[in-house]
Structures are given as C-alpha cells and as structure tokens.
Design a protein around this motif. Structure first.
Motif, mmCIF file in Angstrom:
data_model
loop_
_atom_site.group_PDB
_atom_site.id
_atom_site.type_symbol
_atom_site.label_atom_id
_atom_site.label_comp_id
_atom_site.label_asym_id
_atom_site.label_seq_id
_atom_site.Cartn_x
_atom_site.Cartn_y
_atom_site.Cartn_z
ATOM 1 N N THR A 140 0.799 -1.224 0.000
ATOM 2 C CA THR A 140 0.000 0.000 0.000
ATOM 3 C C THR A 140 0.833 1.277 0.000
ATOM 4 O O THR A 140 0.314 2.349 -0.339
ATOM 5 C CB THR A 140 -0.969 0.042 1.195
ATOM 6 N N CYS A 141 2.105 1.193 0.378
ATOM 7 C CA CYS A 141 2.911 2.415 0.506
ATOM 8 C C CYS A 141 4.050 2.529 -0.493
ATOM 9 O O CYS A 141 4.655 3.608 -0.606
ATOM 10 C CB CYS A 141 3.465 2.520 1.931
ATOM 11 N N LYS A 142 4.359 1.480 -1.233
ATOM 12 C CA LYS A 142 5.543 1.515 -2.098
ATOM 13 C C LYS A 142 5.500 2.626 -3.144
ATOM 14 O O LYS A 142 6.545 3.116 -3.569
ATOM 15 C CB LYS A 142 5.791 0.160 -2.753
ATOM 16 N N HIS A 143 4.318 3.043 -3.511
ATOM 17 C CA HIS A 143 4.218 4.131 -4.496
ATOM 18 C C HIS A 143 4.638 5.482 -3.905
ATOM 19 O O HIS A 143 4.870 6.442 -4.639
ATOM 20 C CB HIS A 143 2.786 4.224 -5.036
ATOM 21 N N LEU A 144 4.759 5.562 -2.579
ATOM 22 C CA LEU A 144 5.077 6.820 -1.916
ATOM 23 C C LEU A 144 6.572 7.136 -1.899
ATOM 24 O O LEU A 144 6.955 8.285 -1.730
ATOM 25 C CB LEU A 144 4.558 6.800 -0.469
ATOM 26 N N TRP A 145 7.416 6.116 -2.038
ATOM 27 C CA TRP A 145 8.853 6.369 -1.948
ATOM 28 C C TRP A 145 9.545 6.183 -3.285
ATOM 29 O O TRP A 145 9.119 5.420 -4.137
ATOM 30 C CB TRP A 145 9.509 5.522 -0.864
#
Length: 106
Positions: free
Chosen positions: A89-94
């Motif tokens: 869910t968060c990999k697109h943020l970094w």
C-alpha cells in the motif's frame, strides 16, 4: 541496553513527492501500523535531526528502526502480513529505500 543477540533493522525512506503532505501522512500512518507486528521488540520512527556535520546524511525523509530478539524474528517480520500490506500500500510513496541491518559483535 541492547543484547549482542538482538537484530537491528534500520530503514531509510526518501519520498517520491516530499512536499506532498498527504503522501507524508500516508507513509507515516503506514509505518505506525508496523508497530503491531508481534516479533518487534522496539520500534522508532524518525525524521532527520537538525544536526549539521560533514558525516551526516540528512537527505532522507523518514527512518524506521526496529529491534528483534533474533534474526529469525526479523525474517518472520519480512513475511508478516502486516509488513507485506505496508509494502503493497505504501511503495508508491517512496522513490528510494535503504536498509541497514546489524547484529552485535563480540
């Protein structure tokens, strides 16, 4: 005091959009959820301190420090559903992640 047998897992994150407050909040929320993983003994989320020396890299946006009793506990964390959900869910943020793992030395 940490024991020599503990496994230290330190992760540094660079946001894809560092000025986007929603992305900042989303990654922080995702990191906080990881504290519920049962194999974690200690947990710390940080941001760069306001120190300024030539040896300091303050270019990251978040750091996550987790301490495990053993490497096996850290290995279990890597496949824990909460950790896998965080990555998904968060990999697109970094845009960049660096991990430093360490164990005690005799």
């Amino acid at each position: 005091m940490l024991s020599q047998n503990q496994f230290i897992h330190h992760v540094y994150f660079w946001l894809e959009n560092p000025t986007n407050t929603a992305d900042h909040a989303a990654l922080l929320a995702g990191l906080n959820k990881l504290s519920a993983v049962s194999t974690i003994q200690a947990f710390h989320i940080g941001v760069p301190a306001s120190t300024n020396r030539g040896v300091i890299d303050a270019s990251y946006h978040f750091s996550l420090l987790t301490i495990f009793a053993t490497q096996a506990d850290q290995d279990a964390y890597q496949i824990d559903p909460m950790h896998l959900a965080f990555v998904d869910t968060c990999k697109h943020l970094w845009k960049k992640v660096i991990v430093y793992d360490s164990i005690g030395v005799d």
